[in-house]
Design a protein around this motif. Structure first.
Motif, PDB file in Angstrom:
ATOM      1  N   LEU A  91      50.668  34.050  48.251  1.00 34.33           N
ATOM      2  CA  LEU A  91      49.986  32.998  49.414  1.00 34.33           C
ATOM      3  C   LEU A  91      48.982  33.823  50.418  1.00 34.33           C
ATOM      4  O   LEU A  91      49.406  34.881  50.837  1.00 34.33           O
ATOM      5  CB  LEU A  91      51.063  32.128  49.602  1.00 34.33           C
ATOM      6  N   GLY A  92      48.504  32.960  51.083  1.00 28.69           N
ATOM      7  CA  GLY A  92      47.586  33.315  52.174  1.00 28.69           C
ATOM      8  C   GLY A  92      48.684  34.049  53.253  1.00 28.69           C
ATOM      9  O   GLY A  92      49.990  33.297  53.631  1.00 28.69           O
ATOM     10  N   GLY A  93      48.538  35.245  53.725  1.00 31.69           N
ATOM     11  CA  GLY A  93      49.418  35.915  54.750  1.00 31.69           C
ATOM     12  C   GLY A  93      50.451  36.691  54.410  1.00 31.69           C
ATOM     13  O   GLY A  93      51.093  37.450  55.009  1.00 31.69           O
ATOM     14  N   GLN A  94      50.565  36.609  52.788  1.00 28.68           N
ATOM     15  CA  GLN A  94      51.570  37.516  52.427  1.00 28.68           C
ATOM     16  C   GLN A  94      50.951  38.631  51.681  1.00 28.68           C
ATOM     17  O   GLN A  94      49.602  38.745  51.754  1.00 28.68           O
ATOM     18  CB  GLN A  94      52.164  36.717  51.140  1.00 28.68           C
ATOM     19  N   LYS A  95      51.430  39.587  51.407  1.00 25.84           N
ATOM     20  CA  LYS A  95      50.969  40.952  50.699  1.00 25.84           C
ATOM     21  C   LYS A  95      51.715  41.304  49.327  1.00 25.84           C
ATOM     22  O   LYS A  95      53.013  40.687  49.231  1.00 25.84           O
ATOM     23  CB  LYS A  95      51.302  42.064  51.782  1.00 25.84           C
ATOM     24  N   HIS A  96      51.000  42.096  48.711  1.00 23.27           N
ATOM     25  CA  HIS A  96      51.397  42.306  47.253  1.00 23.27           C
ATOM     26  C   HIS A  96      50.556  43.623  46.570  1.00 23.27           C
ATOM     27  O   HIS A  96      49.633  43.992  47.406  1.00 23.27           O
ATOM     28  CB  HIS A  96      51.224  41.205  46.123  1.00 23.27           C
ATOM     29  N   SER A  97      51.178  44.421  45.694  1.00 22.10           N
ATOM     30  CA  SER A  97      50.381  45.322  45.011  1.00 22.10           C
ATOM     31  C   SER A  97      50.732  45.161  43.458  1.00 22.10           C
ATOM     32  O   SER A  97      51.852  44.339  43.244  1.00 22.10           O
ATOM     33  CB  SER A  97      50.960  46.692  45.603  1.00 22.10           C
ATOM     34  N   ILE A  98      50.246  45.786  42.726  1.00 21.97           N
ATOM     35  CA  ILE A  98      50.446  45.690  41.273  1.00 21.97           C
ATOM     36  C   ILE A  98      50.264  47.283  40.607  1.00 21.97           C
ATOM     37  O   ILE A  98      49.078  47.865  41.117  1.00 21.97           O
ATOM     38  CB  ILE A  98      49.815  44.854  40.526  1.00 21.97           C
ATOM     39  N   ALA A  99      51.159  47.639  39.653  1.00 26.55           N
ATOM     40  CA  ALA A  99      50.899  48.875  39.113  1.00 26.55           C
ATOM     41  C   ALA A  99      51.381  48.921  37.718  1.00 26.55           C
ATOM     42  O   ALA A  99      52.173  48.038  37.092  1.00 26.55           O
ATOM     43  CB  ALA A  99      51.827  49.861  39.840  1.00 26.55           C
ATOM     44  N   ASN A 100      50.789  49.729  36.918  1.00 25.64           N
ATOM     45  CA  ASN A 100      51.298  50.198  35.521  1.00 25.64           C
ATOM     46  C   ASN A 100      51.893  51.355  35.732  1.00 25.64           C
ATOM     47  O   ASN A 100      51.053  52.398  35.623  1.00 25.64           O
ATOM     48  CB  ASN A 100      49.875  50.267  34.668  1.00 25.64           C
ATOM     49  N   ARG A 101      53.218  51.257  35.344  1.00 25.12           N
ATOM     50  CA  ARG A 101      53.929  52.513  35.518  1.00 25.12           C
ATOM     51  C   ARG A 101      54.544  52.990  34.266  1.00 25.12           C
ATOM     52  O   ARG A 101      55.214  53.787  34.030  1.00 25.12           O
ATOM     53  CB  ARG A 101      55.283  52.258  36.357  1.00 25.12           C
ATOM     54  N   THR A 102      53.827  52.422  33.349  1.00 24.41           N
ATOM     55  CA  THR A 102      53.869  52.785  31.589  1.00 24.41           C
ATOM     56  C   THR A 102      53.451  54.124  31.303  1.00 24.41           C
ATOM     57  O   THR A 102      52.566  54.577  31.995  1.00 24.41           O
ATOM     58  CB  THR A 102      53.611  51.831  30.709  1.00 24.41           C
ATOM     59  N   GLU A 103      53.940  54.489  30.189  1.00 21.75           N
ATOM     60  CA  GLU A 103      53.226  55.948  29.855  1.00 21.75           C
ATOM     61  C   GLU A 103      52.119  55.752  28.846  1.00 21.75           C
ATOM     62  O   GLU A 103      51.201  56.780  28.733  1.00 21.75           O
ATOM     63  CB  GLU A 103      54.315  56.981  29.419  1.00 21.75           C
ATOM     64  N   ASN A 104      52.234  54.471  28.123  1.00 13.49           N
ATOM     65  CA  ASN A 104      51.254  54.555  26.985  1.00 13.49           C
ATOM     66  C   ASN A 104      50.802  53.338  26.490  1.00 13.49           C
ATOM     67  O   ASN A 104      50.183  52.930  25.515  1.00 13.49           O
ATOM     68  CB  ASN A 104      51.994  55.236  25.638  1.00 13.49           C
ATOM     69  N   GLU A 105      50.845  52.206  27.645  1.00 13.41           N
ATOM     70  CA  GLU A 105      50.111  50.844  27.263  1.00 13.41           C
ATOM     71  C   GLU A 105      49.215  50.638  28.505  1.00 13.41           C
ATOM     72  O   GLU A 105      49.666  50.766  29.651  1.00 13.41           O
ATOM     73  CB  GLU A 105      51.246  50.082  26.879  1.00 13.41           C
ATOM     74  N   ASN A 106      48.179  49.811  28.216  1.00 14.57           N
ATOM     75  CA  ASN A 106      47.387  49.324  29.007  1.00 14.57           C
ATOM     76  C   ASN A 106      48.078  48.043  29.772  1.00 14.57           C
ATOM     77  O   ASN A 106      48.687  47.412  29.146  1.00 14.57           O
ATOM     78  CB  ASN A 106      45.839  48.885  28.713  1.00 14.57           C
ATOM     79  N   LEU A 107      47.679  47.566  30.963  1.00 13.63           N
ATOM     80  CA  LEU A 107      48.069  46.497  31.628  1.00 13.63           C
ATOM     81  C   LEU A 107      46.724  45.826  31.870  1.00 13.63           C
ATOM     82  O   LEU A 107      45.860  46.161  32.488  1.00 13.63           O
ATOM     83  CB  LEU A 107      48.730  46.723  33.103  1.00 13.63           C
ATOM     84  N   VAL A 108      46.810  44.592  31.374  1.00  8.16           N
ATOM     85  CA  VAL A 108      45.689  43.468  31.584  1.00  8.16           C
ATOM     86  C   VAL A 108      46.085  42.302  32.186  1.00  8.16           C
ATOM     87  O   VAL A 108      47.034  41.717  31.416  1.00  8.16           O
ATOM     88  CB  VAL A 108      44.925  43.172  30.304  1.00  8.16           C
ATOM     89  N   VAL A 109      45.647  41.938  33.358  1.00 12.72           N
ATOM     90  CA  VAL A 109      46.180  40.734  33.927  1.00 12.72           C
ATOM     91  C   VAL A 109      44.897  39.597  34.183  1.00 12.72           C
ATOM     92  O   VAL A 109      43.443  40.191  34.446  1.00 12.72           O
ATOM     93  CB  VAL A 109      46.605  40.793  35.284  1.00 12.72           C
ATOM     94  N   PHE A 110      45.029  38.466  34.135  1.00 12.82           N
ATOM     95  CA  PHE A 110      43.961  37.570  34.512  1.00 12.82           C
ATOM     96  C   PHE A 110      44.072  37.393  36.144  1.00 12.82           C
ATOM     97  O   PHE A 110      45.311  37.315  36.559  1.00 12.82           O
ATOM     98  CB  PHE A 110      44.059  36.156  33.716  1.00 12.82           C
ATOM     99  N   ALA A 111      43.335  37.495  37.027  1.00  8.39           N
ATOM    100  CA  ALA A 111      43.300  37.243  38.251  1.00  8.39           C
ATOM    101  C   ALA A 111      42.451  36.225  38.652  1.00  8.39           C
ATOM    102  O   ALA A 111      41.137  36.041  38.294  1.00  8.39           O
ATOM    103  CB  ALA A 111      43.046  38.678  38.903  1.00  8.39           C
ATOM    104  N   ALA A 112      42.926  35.209  39.708  1.00 14.14           N
ATOM    105  CA  ALA A 112      42.168  34.344  40.148  1.00 14.14           C
ATOM    106  C   ALA A 112      42.291  34.325  41.793  1.00 14.14           C
ATOM    107  O   ALA A 112      43.668  34.092  42.235  1.00 14.14           O
ATOM    108  CB  ALA A 112      42.493  32.883  39.727  1.00 14.14           C
ATOM    109  N   ILE A 113      41.259  34.728  42.634  1.00 14.31           N
ATOM    110  CA  ILE A 113      41.598  34.550  44.039  1.00 14.31           C
ATOM    111  C   ILE A 113      40.934  33.215  44.701  1.00 14.31           C
ATOM    112  O   ILE A 113      39.649  33.073  44.239  1.00 14.31           O
ATOM    113  CB  ILE A 113      40.848  35.605  44.816  1.00 14.31           C
ATOM    114  N   LEU A 114      41.876  32.472  45.015  1.00 16.48           N
ATOM    115  CA  LEU A 114      41.261  30.930  45.320  1.00 16.48           C
ATOM    116  C   LEU A 114      41.343  31.204  46.868  1.00 16.48           C
ATOM    117  O   LEU A 114      42.062  31.527  47.598  1.00 16.48           O
ATOM    118  CB  LEU A 114      42.536  30.015  45.070  1.00 16.48           C
ATOM    119  N   THR A 115      40.275  30.464  47.321  1.00 18.70           N
ATOM    120  CA  THR A 115      39.897  30.538  48.852  1.00 18.70           C
ATOM    121  C   THR A 115      40.096  28.828  49.511  1.00 18.70           C
ATOM    122  O   THR A 115      40.071  27.921  48.792  1.00 18.70           O
ATOM    123  CB  THR A 115      38.486  30.963  49.209  1.00 18.70           C
ATOM    124  N   TYR A 116      40.263  28.884  50.671  1.00 21.37           N
ATOM    125  CA  TYR A 116      40.515  27.820  51.383  1.00 21.37           C
ATOM    126  C   TYR A 116      39.920  27.901  52.844  1.00 21.37           C
ATOM    127  O   TYR A 116      39.772  28.723  53.301  1.00 21.37           O
ATOM    128  CB  TYR A 116      41.959  27.210  51.381  1.00 21.37           C
TER     129      TYR A 116
END
Length: 116
Positions: A91-116
């Motif tokens: 949510l707005g005002g919050q923080k986050h991060s994301i990582a692929n810490r695996t050794e042999n698989e890709n990470l694919v995410v759908f991302a939507a940044i919604l503005t207000y």
């Protein structure tokens, strides 16, 4: 409107938000193709060892939905593992991060940044 995968643009972002390696961001739709309030509708590919660094969202919120792989997700300082089919919200005002810490698989995410 239908948009074919061959018409979508991808951008390689090195050390995105201070993260490791690179993120490949594919715009599913560009801002001029829809009328809703969003800054991003796309997918993000993180290869093994790659990440998006910690950042804060102001006046917007971001949704991730895991399409493929395993994510190490930092939700305001709390680390969680996300797998295919899981989603998260920063949510707005919050923080986050994301990582692929695996050794042999890709990470694919759908991302939507919604503005207000």
């Amino acid at each position: 409107m239908i948009k074919r995968a061959s018409d979508m643009t991808s951008t390689v972002k090195v050390n995105m938000r201070g993260g490791d390696g690179q993120a490949v961001v594919t715009d599913i739709l560009n801002k001029d193709e829809y009328k809703g309030k969003a800054r991003l509708l796309g997918t993000i590919l993180l290869e093994p060892g790659c990440s998006i660094g910690e950042h804060i969202h102001e006046n917007e919120e971001e949704v991730f939905y895991v399409i493929e792989g395993t994510a190490t997700y930092d939700d305001n300082g709390k680390t969680e593992i996300l797998r295919k089919g899981d989603s998260c919200l920063c949510l707005g005002g919050q923080k986050h991060s994301i990582a692929n810490r695996t050794e042999n698989e890709n990470l694919v995410v759908f991302a939507a940044i919604l503005t207000y």
